[in-house]
Design a protein around this motif. Structure first.
Motif, short mmCIF file in Angstrom:
data_model
loop_
_atom_site.label_atom_id
_atom_site.label_comp_id
_atom_site.label_asym_id
_atom_site.label_seq_id
_atom_site.Cartn_x
_atom_site.Cartn_y
_atom_site.Cartn_z
N ASN A 715 68.34 4.06 19.56
CA ASN A 715 68.78 2.69 19.24
C ASN A 715 68.62 2.29 17.76
O ASN A 715 68.66 1.11 17.43
N GLY A 716 68.40 3.27 16.91
CA GLY A 716 68.26 2.94 15.49
C GLY A 716 66.83 2.74 15.03
O GLY A 716 66.58 2.42 13.86
N PHE A 717 65.88 2.91 15.93
CA PHE A 717 64.46 2.81 15.56
C PHE A 717 64.12 3.80 14.46
O PHE A 717 63.35 3.50 13.54
N PHE A 718 64.69 4.99 14.56
CA PHE A 718 64.49 6.02 13.52
C PHE A 718 65.67 5.98 12.54
O PHE A 718 66.81 5.74 12.95
N PRO A 719 65.41 6.26 11.27
CA PRO A 719 66.49 6.23 10.26
C PRO A 719 67.34 7.50 10.31
O PRO A 719 67.43 8.26 9.34
N VAL A 720 67.96 7.74 11.47
CA VAL A 720 68.82 8.92 11.66
C VAL A 720 70.07 8.44 12.39
O VAL A 720 70.14 7.31 12.87
N THR A 721 71.05 9.30 12.48
CA THR A 721 72.26 8.93 13.23
C THR A 721 71.91 8.76 14.70
O THR A 721 70.96 9.38 15.21
N GLY A 722 72.69 7.97 15.39
CA GLY A 722 72.42 7.69 16.80
C GLY A 722 72.45 8.92 17.67
O GLY A 722 71.82 8.95 18.74
N GLN A 723 73.15 9.97 17.23
CA GLN A 723 73.26 11.19 18.05
C GLN A 723 72.11 12.19 17.82
O GLN A 723 71.98 13.15 18.57
N GLU A 724 71.28 11.95 16.80
CA GLU A 724 70.26 12.95 16.42
C GLU A 724 69.38 13.35 17.60
O GLU A 724 69.13 14.54 17.82
N PHE A 725 68.90 12.36 18.35
CA PHE A 725 67.97 12.67 19.44
C PHE A 725 68.59 12.40 20.82
O PHE A 725 67.87 12.25 21.81
N GLU A 726 69.91 12.37 20.86
CA GLU A 726 70.60 12.11 22.13
C GLU A 726 70.33 13.22 23.13
O GLU A 726 70.21 12.98 24.34
#
Length: 797
Positions: A715-726
């Motif tokens: 949900n954007g908690f981390f400064p990465v793209t939304g798919q990074e930890f999908e």
């Protein structure tokens, strides 16, 4: 040579000048290390020769431990320790202006292993030599190890592990004892004197060249051998085609540990490695045996062959091939010799880790070996039919060859006289689930040998300050008999002794804190709880559970102004297999979380997350003595044993773990008050796996803590793209959380809260720590090896 520091200094300077032809004043650290290493190897050569001569003259039965991995770590320090000459060398070098510690740092960890399998093999070799038992290692001399791990922008990047770039001072090349190994070609059958003869023709021949390394026993003048095989082009190659292509393909066999097998070429190379190891090793052993013995029918009385997991299981058909085709024995006689000689350790309950090979790869690469495996399978299935007539389903599920696959674990059980698990729960699972049908057919073959660790490396060498405190308290006999560590139980309530143990732990934490700062630039609180999870990165080991808990703690610290914890430093170290996409995402998540937590001014005084790249034996020797908490949190029933749990325990860390592997036996030793257990039991995990009923979504919806941290993955908690930890998000919710991370989360949080509370009581914590050290002697590999020696190998000192 080392009768005094003066004698040592003279020899050292003379040796250096002979090796490098220049003044010692011009020497580099690497040259100094090479000089000392060569001197030590030459120093032990007399004992090495005498050990082998003694085994020969006494006609002692010897064991050969075949393993695809030997994770040795650095050898200089452990060799000096076992020889009892470290102090003399240290003092002599100091007077020459040289630091022994700096020389030890010059040694590169040998790139011969990856994880627990290889480290266990290394511990076993140490124990064999230290117990004066005739036992040797047989492996592959990989030019490159698995890989050197670098973390770049939070991602794992693999670089070649060039451990041999400066040579290896411990090895001796034995080109005169090379063996020819054959691949491919075809098998021609002929008749002679009324008997079938098999001839392997038009094969690609590879030369296996042995490199021997001394394995030095602890203060007993015993030097056993680790023989590592290197693949080189053969002079006897009949096909003189593309020479350079042949050279590349040949050398590739011993180029890398675990070549990438996501494509067919990699699979072929892995199978080549396995046959190369067993063919070279067995031919060498049998050739040596025949020099001193005429009767091959009694080889099992003088030789034991042990296969460490399924990688060397081709030893079974290869031994049959040698006995049938080269020595002219009949099938029944050869089979009796083979099965009485070979024993097998199983290391997994994970069905996906039970090795299988497609016939389409196996048969063309190893045509004669495939014929033998086919015959073994036919005879084995016939025996099954006699006991279970008409039970086709049972026979199909037990067959060695089925559905166009060769099943290596099935071959291992059928072709050996002993099958052992590596912790009591693991062995029980093999008997009742994974190998249930085989146990019913061969109940006499199955036994347990709980793993162990060499206390010489993991306590005496890695933690000399703790070693000194222990010896001052109970004397030095425990170094030779580690079960005597139980004498420390009389000091559990001794406040003076508690202070000494506490001070040692703080000293080791300060050293590790400095190392962390040097490696990462991050300053950690030496007074914080050092909470450590270092091991191979795999979903079932559940580094993810650890991460989700840290995220939960971070959230509470941010959201609840009155929430406090004992400052905690979470330390990770792990390599993910290069092709293991999910595991590499976990590494990225750890590092992304670390960046967020460590840079937050509101929480960084209470919470730090550290990922130490390129985890290896020498780094473990720094981390383990400094740990307060040992995270052993695999899904119950999935970790066969574990040995990291034992190393931490021996150094006074308390285990926070599931009831899995050897954690259960640690619990039995220390008692419920001195370990923090949580989560599902193995029976509960197996129940859910068989019957269903676990719904990860329910935990996600009903536990606000889980709902928050899982959403934070995407949900954007981390400064990465939304798919990074999908992928991680999906593994928990879409794929229903195969390893029960969400199910165990609440219990895990509660266990951590107990740890936090207990650590505030320094006296109580030190009592627990001392009890763990006192009870750790049972987990010495000396105990494990003595059990192997007595119950499986029947070897004696």
């Amino acid at each position: 040579m080392f009768s005094s520091k003066e004698a040592f200094k003279k020899r050292f300077l003379d040796k250096f000048e002979r090796m490098y032809g220049k003044s010692f004043d011009e020497s580099t650290l690497q040259e100094q290390y090479n000089t000392l290493g060569q001197m030590i190897r030459e120093y032990v050569s007399k004992d090495w020769i005498e050990t082998n001569e003694r085994y020969r003259s006494n006609k002692q039965k010897q064991v050969y431990y075949f393993s695809i991995e030997f994770l040795l770590g650095r050898l200089l320090g452990s060799n000096l320790l076992n020889l009892g000459i470290r102090d003399c060398i240290d003092q002599g070098l100091k007077e020459l202006g040289v630091s022994l510690n700096e020389l030890e740092e010059q040694e590169v960890d040998a790139g011969l292993g990856n994880g627990g399998l290889g480290r266990l093999a290394a511990c076993f070799l140490d124990s064999l030599a230290s117990l004066n038992l005739p036992g040797h290692g047989v492996g592959i001399r990989y030019k490159h190890g698995l890989f050197d791990q670098k973390i770049v922008d939070g991602y794992q990047v693999e670089l070649p592990e060039q451990w041999l770039r400066n040579g290896n001072v411990w090895e001796i090349r034995k080109a005169g004892q090379a063996i020819e190994v054959k691949f491919g070609g075809e098998v021609k059958v002929s008749y002679a004197n009324g008997e079938l003869m098999f001839h392997h023709v038009n094969a690609e021949t590879v030369t296996a060249v042995p490199y021997d390394m001394p394995i030095i026993g602890y203060e007993n003048k015993v030097v056993n051998t680790l023989r590592l095989w290197s693949a080189e082009p053969s002079q006897f190659r009949p096909d003189k085609g593309d020479v350079m292509k042949y050279k590349r393909e040949t050398e590739a066999i011993s180029e890398f540990l675990y070549p990438d097998d996501t494509h067919i070429e990699g699979k072929i190379l892995r199978l080549k490695q396995q046959y190369f190891l067993v063919s070279a090793g067995l031919n060498s052993i049998i050739r040596s045996y025949l020099k001193n013995n005429n009767d091959l029918c009694k080889i099992h009385e003088k030789i034991a062959i042990h296969v460490n997991d399924t990688h060397p299981v081709l030893a079974i058909p290869e031994m049959m091939r040698i006995l049938l085709d080269e020595q002219g024995l009949g099938w029944d006689e050869a089979w009796d010799i083979t099965t009485n000689t070979i024993s097998y350790t199983n290391h997994t309950t994970l069905s996906e880790a039970l090795e299988t090979w497609p016939i389409s790869i196996f048969k063309p690469l190893l045509p004669r070996i495939y014929m033998i495996v086919e015959e073994i399978n036919e005879r084995f299935c016939a025996d099954l039919w006699k006991k279970y007539p008409g039970d086709w389903q049972r026979i199909e599920s037990m067959a060695i060859i089925a559905h166009d696959m060769v099943k290596m674990a099935h071959l291992a059980i059928a072709g050996s006289h002993s099958v052992n698990g590596v912790a009591q729960i693991h062995t029980n699972i093999l008997k009742t689930r994974e190998m249930k049908l085989f146990y019913e057919f061969y109940p006499h073959k199955f036994n347990n040998k709980t793993n162990g660790i060499t206390h010489r490396r993991w306590l005496l060498k890695a933690n000399p300050e703790l070693t000194n405190v222990i010896t001052e308290a109970i004397g030095g006999a425990w170094a030779a008999e580690p079960v005597k560590l139980t004498e420390l139980n009389s000091f559990v309530h001794d406040t003076g002794f508690q202070d000494e143990i506490y001070n040692v732990k703080q000293f080791n934490k300060q050293k590790l804190a400095k190392r962390i700062q040097n490696l990462t630039g991050i300053v950690v609180d030496e007074e914080s709880i050092f909470d450590v999870q270092v091991k191979r990165l795999h979903a079932y080991k559940r580094q993810l559970l650890n991460i989700l808990h840290i995220m939960y703690v971070y959230n509470r610290l941010k959201e609840e102004s009155n929430y406090t914890i004992t400052p905690r430093t979470f330390i990770f170290g792990a390599k993910a297999s290069p092709g293991y996409y999910y595991a590499k995402k976990i590494i990225k998540l750890i590092n992304t979380l670390a960046d967020k937590v460590n840079s937050d001014p509101n929480t960084r005084d209470m919470l730090k997350v550290i990922f130490l790249e390129n985890y290896r034996v020498s780094l473990a020797e720094e981390i383990i003595p400094a740990a307060n908490i040992s995270e052993q949190i695999s899904t119950a029933s999935k970790e066969a044993s574990g040995t990291g749990n034992m190393k931490f325990m021996m150094n006074g860390a308390l285990t926070l773990g599931t009831l899995d592997g050897a954690n259960i036996e640690i619990l039995e030793e220390v008692g419920q008050d001195n370990i923090y257990t949580f989560g599902l039991t193995a029976d509960q995990v197996l129940f859910y796996q068989r019957n269903g009923g676990y719904r990860a979504f329910e935990y996600y919806h009903h536990d606000k803590r889980l709902h928050q941290v899982i959403n934070q993955l995407v949900n954007g908690f981390f400064p990465v793209t939304g798919q990074e930890f999908e992928t991680i998000y999906d593994s928990l919710l879409v794929q229903n959380d195969e390893y029960f991370v969400l199910k165990d989360f609440d219990s895990y949080v509660a266990a951590h809260e107990k740890v936090d509370l207990a650590y505030k009581d320094r006296q109580g914590w030190m009592e627990k720590s001392i009890i763990n050290i006192a009870q750790s002697g049972r987990f010495s590999s000396d105990r494990t090896i003595q059990e192997y020696a007595d119950d499986i190998w029947t070897i004696h000192s």
